[in-house]
Design a protein around this motif. Structure first.
Motif, PDB file in Angstrom:
ATOM      1  N   PRO A 172      13.555 -10.043 -68.920  1.00  0.00           N
ATOM      2  CA  PRO A 172      13.066  -9.836 -70.345  1.00  0.00           C
ATOM      3  C   PRO A 172      14.075 -10.263 -71.618  1.00  0.00           C
ATOM      4  N   ILE A 173      15.436 -10.252 -70.994  1.00  0.00           N
ATOM      5  CA  ILE A 173      16.326 -10.900 -71.933  1.00  0.00           C
ATOM      6  C   ILE A 173      16.896 -11.998 -71.308  1.00  0.00           C
ATOM      7  N   THR A 174      17.140 -13.021 -71.697  1.00  0.00           N
ATOM      8  CA  THR A 174      17.501 -14.399 -71.043  1.00  0.00           C
ATOM      9  C   THR A 174      19.075 -14.071 -70.737  1.00  0.00           C
ATOM     10  N   PRO A 175      19.475 -13.966 -69.493  1.00  0.00           N
ATOM     11  CA  PRO A 175      20.906 -13.666 -69.165  1.00  0.00           C
ATOM     12  C   PRO A 175      21.810 -14.463 -69.258  1.00  0.00           C
ATOM     13  N   ILE A 176      23.204 -14.251 -69.493  1.00  0.00           N
ATOM     14  CA  ILE A 176      24.112 -15.124 -69.463  1.00  0.00           C
ATOM     15  C   ILE A 176      24.438 -15.695 -68.122  1.00  0.00           C
ATOM     16  N   VAL A 177      24.524 -17.134 -67.846  1.00  0.00           N
ATOM     17  CA  VAL A 177      24.652 -17.434 -66.455  1.00  0.00           C
ATOM     18  C   VAL A 177      26.048 -18.130 -66.245  1.00  0.00           C
ATOM     19  N   LEU A 178      26.789 -17.702 -65.166  1.00  0.00           N
ATOM     20  CA  LEU A 178      28.174 -17.977 -65.274  1.00  0.00           C
ATOM     21  C   LEU A 178      28.503 -18.726 -64.003  1.00  0.00           C
ATOM     22  N   PRO A 179      28.673 -19.857 -63.605  1.00  0.00           N
ATOM     23  CA  PRO A 179      28.802 -20.454 -62.296  1.00  0.00           C
ATOM     24  C   PRO A 179      30.397 -20.106 -61.872  1.00  0.00           C
ATOM     25  N   ILE A 180      30.575 -19.890 -60.461  1.00  0.00           N
ATOM     26  CA  ILE A 180      31.867 -19.861 -59.910  1.00  0.00           C
ATOM     27  C   ILE A 180      31.817 -20.662 -58.618  1.00  0.00           C
ATOM     28  N   VAL A 181      33.089 -21.028 -58.345  1.00  0.00           N
ATOM     29  CA  VAL A 181      33.372 -21.889 -57.013  1.00  0.00           C
ATOM     30  C   VAL A 181      34.573 -21.259 -56.513  1.00  0.00           C
ATOM     31  N   HIS A 182      34.335 -21.088 -55.104  1.00  0.00           N
ATOM     32  CA  HIS A 182      35.765 -20.458 -54.326  1.00  0.00           C
ATOM     33  C   HIS A 182      36.009 -21.431 -53.155  1.00  0.00           C
ATOM     34  N   HIS A 183      37.143 -21.467 -52.591  1.00  0.00           N
ATOM     35  CA  HIS A 183      37.666 -22.198 -51.447  1.00  0.00           C
ATOM     36  C   HIS A 183      38.739 -21.373 -50.704  1.00  0.00           C
ATOM     37  N   GLY A 184      38.328 -21.284 -49.509  1.00  0.00           N
ATOM     38  CA  GLY A 184      39.484 -20.636 -48.790  1.00  0.00           C
ATOM     39  C   GLY A 184      38.835 -19.367 -47.816  1.00  0.00           C
ATOM     40  N   PHE A 185      37.692 -18.896 -48.228  1.00  0.00           N
ATOM     41  CA  PHE A 185      37.198 -17.694 -47.663  1.00  0.00           C
ATOM     42  C   PHE A 185      36.763 -18.292 -46.097  1.00  0.00           C
ATOM     43  N   HIS A 186      36.250 -19.297 -46.085  1.00  0.00           N
ATOM     44  CA  HIS A 186      35.994 -19.754 -44.704  1.00  0.00           C
ATOM     45  C   HIS A 186      37.223 -19.856 -43.837  1.00  0.00           C
ATOM     46  N   GLU A 187      38.407 -19.766 -44.280  1.00  0.00           N
ATOM     47  CA  GLU A 187      39.587 -19.641 -43.388  1.00  0.00           C
ATOM     48  C   GLU A 187      39.897 -18.321 -43.295  1.00  0.00           C
ATOM     49  N   VAL A 188      39.419 -17.163 -44.045  1.00  0.00           N
ATOM     50  CA  VAL A 188      39.634 -15.753 -43.732  1.00  0.00           C
ATOM     51  C   VAL A 188      38.795 -15.349 -42.903  1.00  0.00           C
ATOM     52  N   MET A 189      37.415 -15.885 -42.952  1.00  0.00           N
ATOM     53  CA  MET A 189      36.491 -15.213 -42.078  1.00  0.00           C
ATOM     54  C   MET A 189      35.851 -16.508 -41.574  1.00  0.00           C
ATOM     55  N   PRO A 190      36.294 -17.372 -40.715  1.00  0.00           N
ATOM     56  CA  PRO A 190      35.446 -18.356 -40.386  1.00  0.00           C
ATOM     57  C   PRO A 190      34.331 -17.888 -39.231  1.00  0.00           C
ATOM     58  N   GLU A 191      33.129 -18.644 -39.279  1.00  0.00           N
ATOM     59  CA  GLU A 191      32.003 -18.418 -38.543  1.00  0.00           C
ATOM     60  C   GLU A 191      32.158 -18.405 -37.103  1.00  0.00           C
ATOM     61  N   LYS A 192      32.762 -19.610 -36.845  1.00  0.00           N
ATOM     62  CA  LYS A 192      33.168 -19.866 -35.305  1.00  0.00           C
ATOM     63  C   LYS A 192      34.772 -19.908 -35.001  1.00  0.00           C
ATOM     64  N   TYR A 193      35.095 -18.509 -34.614  1.00  0.00           N
ATOM     65  CA  TYR A 193      36.574 -18.221 -34.597  1.00  0.00           C
ATOM     66  C   TYR A 193      37.070 -18.269 -33.073  1.00  0.00           C
ATOM     67  N   MET A 194      36.161 -17.364 -32.292  1.00  0.00           N
ATOM     68  CA  MET A 194      36.315 -16.993 -31.021  1.00  0.00           C
ATOM     69  C   MET A 194      35.298 -16.871 -30.354  1.00  0.00           C
ATOM     70  N   PHE A 195      35.083 -17.744 -29.212  1.00  0.00           N
ATOM     71  CA  PHE A 195      33.874 -17.871 -28.573  1.00  0.00           C
ATOM     72  C   PHE A 195      32.437 -18.092 -29.528  1.00  0.00           C
ATOM     73  N   GLY A 196      32.733 -18.788 -30.801  1.00  0.00           N
ATOM     74  CA  GLY A 196      31.670 -18.822 -31.669  1.00  0.00           C
ATOM     75  C   GLY A 196      31.210 -18.044 -32.295  1.00  0.00           C
TER      76      GLY A 196
END
Length: 295
Positions: A172-196
């Motif tokens: 109903p009211i056009t929102p403010i749209v704010l982009p964010i890009v991050h890097h490093g979380f894939h090392e904090v929680m890798p999808e395939k770390y132990m036994f996939g």
């Protein structure tokens, strides 16, 4: 389709005590992972803090970000100076139903924690998207992952799903749209770390960088007219979407959502490219954790 445990997401549920407990616990977890176990650097944090705390009255905020791990939200809000323990300022977030709402206990916790379940592949007119629109109508802050799933490869931002674009147009009211890009979380929680599989707990001694952009400006009246014009020459297969309140039929909506999604994707890709130089500038400094500047 009924809304999953919507009653638990209401601010007055149990006088707000359960929400305070969950937000406090999640906030402590985020602070621990982001600021104690790992090192986080943030660029342009002031813009996010200003919009979260003091944007114009009743104007909603939508954040869009890449999605590198299942911990992105809430850990990305655990950086120094962010009011992560404030239940009123806490974000709403669209969360995958098959991961976060797979049983009653998970559903309750995530609902109390201001999460809205989304069925991937369920389309932009699924019931919970209507709920997201209601939160935007209330002037709330909503976080979305428009890529639609976790991608851990450091590659250009992929084509975005139309859900976020549809919320921007239908709010109903056009929102403010704010982009964010991050890097490093894939090392904090890798999808395939132990036994996939993912590790049982977040990993530590990793470096996280969060790049916050400036609000994206959309000329929606002009984009609507262009979409209507383009749709006259298109022949997409239709599935019966209702027309929008301003009269856009399904073909015009598809053209408009594609254009908005591409503008968001381009903004996120520019931040991703900037993040590479940002990472090099502070990784090479060898500063101790306490001296990494958050700005």
């Amino acid at each position: 389709m009924s809304r999953t445990m919507e009653w638990a997401a209401r601010a007055e549920h149990l006088r707000g005590i359960s929400r305070k407990v969950v937000i406090a616990a999640v906030g402590a977890f985020a602070k621990t992972v982001s600021s104690l176990l790992n090192t986080a650097a943030v660029h342009n944090a002031d813009t996010l803090l200003r919009l979260v705390r003091s944007r114009p009255n009743c104007v909603p905020l939508i954040n869009v970000s890449n999605h590198m791990s299942t911990l992105d939200d809430p850990v990305m809000w655990g950086f120094k100076g962010f009011p992560i323990f404030d239940t009123k300022l806490a974000r709403w977030v669209l969360a995958a139903e098959d991961i976060c709402f797979k049983n009653a206990l998970y559903s309750y916790i995530f609902r109390v924690g201001k999460c809205i379940p989304i069925t991937r592949g369920g389309g932009i007119y699924q019931e919970h998207m209507i709920e997201a629109l209601e939160r935007l109508k209330d002037g709330e802050w909503l976080h979305t992952f428009p890529e639609g799933k976790v991608y851990q490869e450091d590659v250009p931002i992929r084509r975005l799903k139309w859900g976020t674009a549809s919320l921007i147009v239908r709010a109903p009211i056009t929102p403010i749209v704010l982009p964010i890009v991050h890097h490093g979380f894939h090392e904090v929680m890798p999808e395939k770390y132990m036994f996939g599989r993912r590790p049982p707990v977040p990993l530590w001694n990793k470096k996280i960088d969060i790049i916050i952009g400036d609000p994206i400006e959309f000329d929606l009246p002009a984009m609507r007219q262009k979409a209507i014009s383009q749709s006259r020459n298109e022949s997409f297969p239709t599935i019966g979407w209702p027309s929008t309140p301003d009269g856009l039929d399904e073909l015009a909506q598809r053209c408009l959502y594609t254009a908005i999604s591409e503008q968001i994707r381009a903004a996120m890709e520019r931040l991703r490219c900037f993040s590479k130089s940002f990472v090099k500038s502070w990784v090479g400094s060898n500063l101790p954790k306490s001296e990494i500047k958050v700005f």
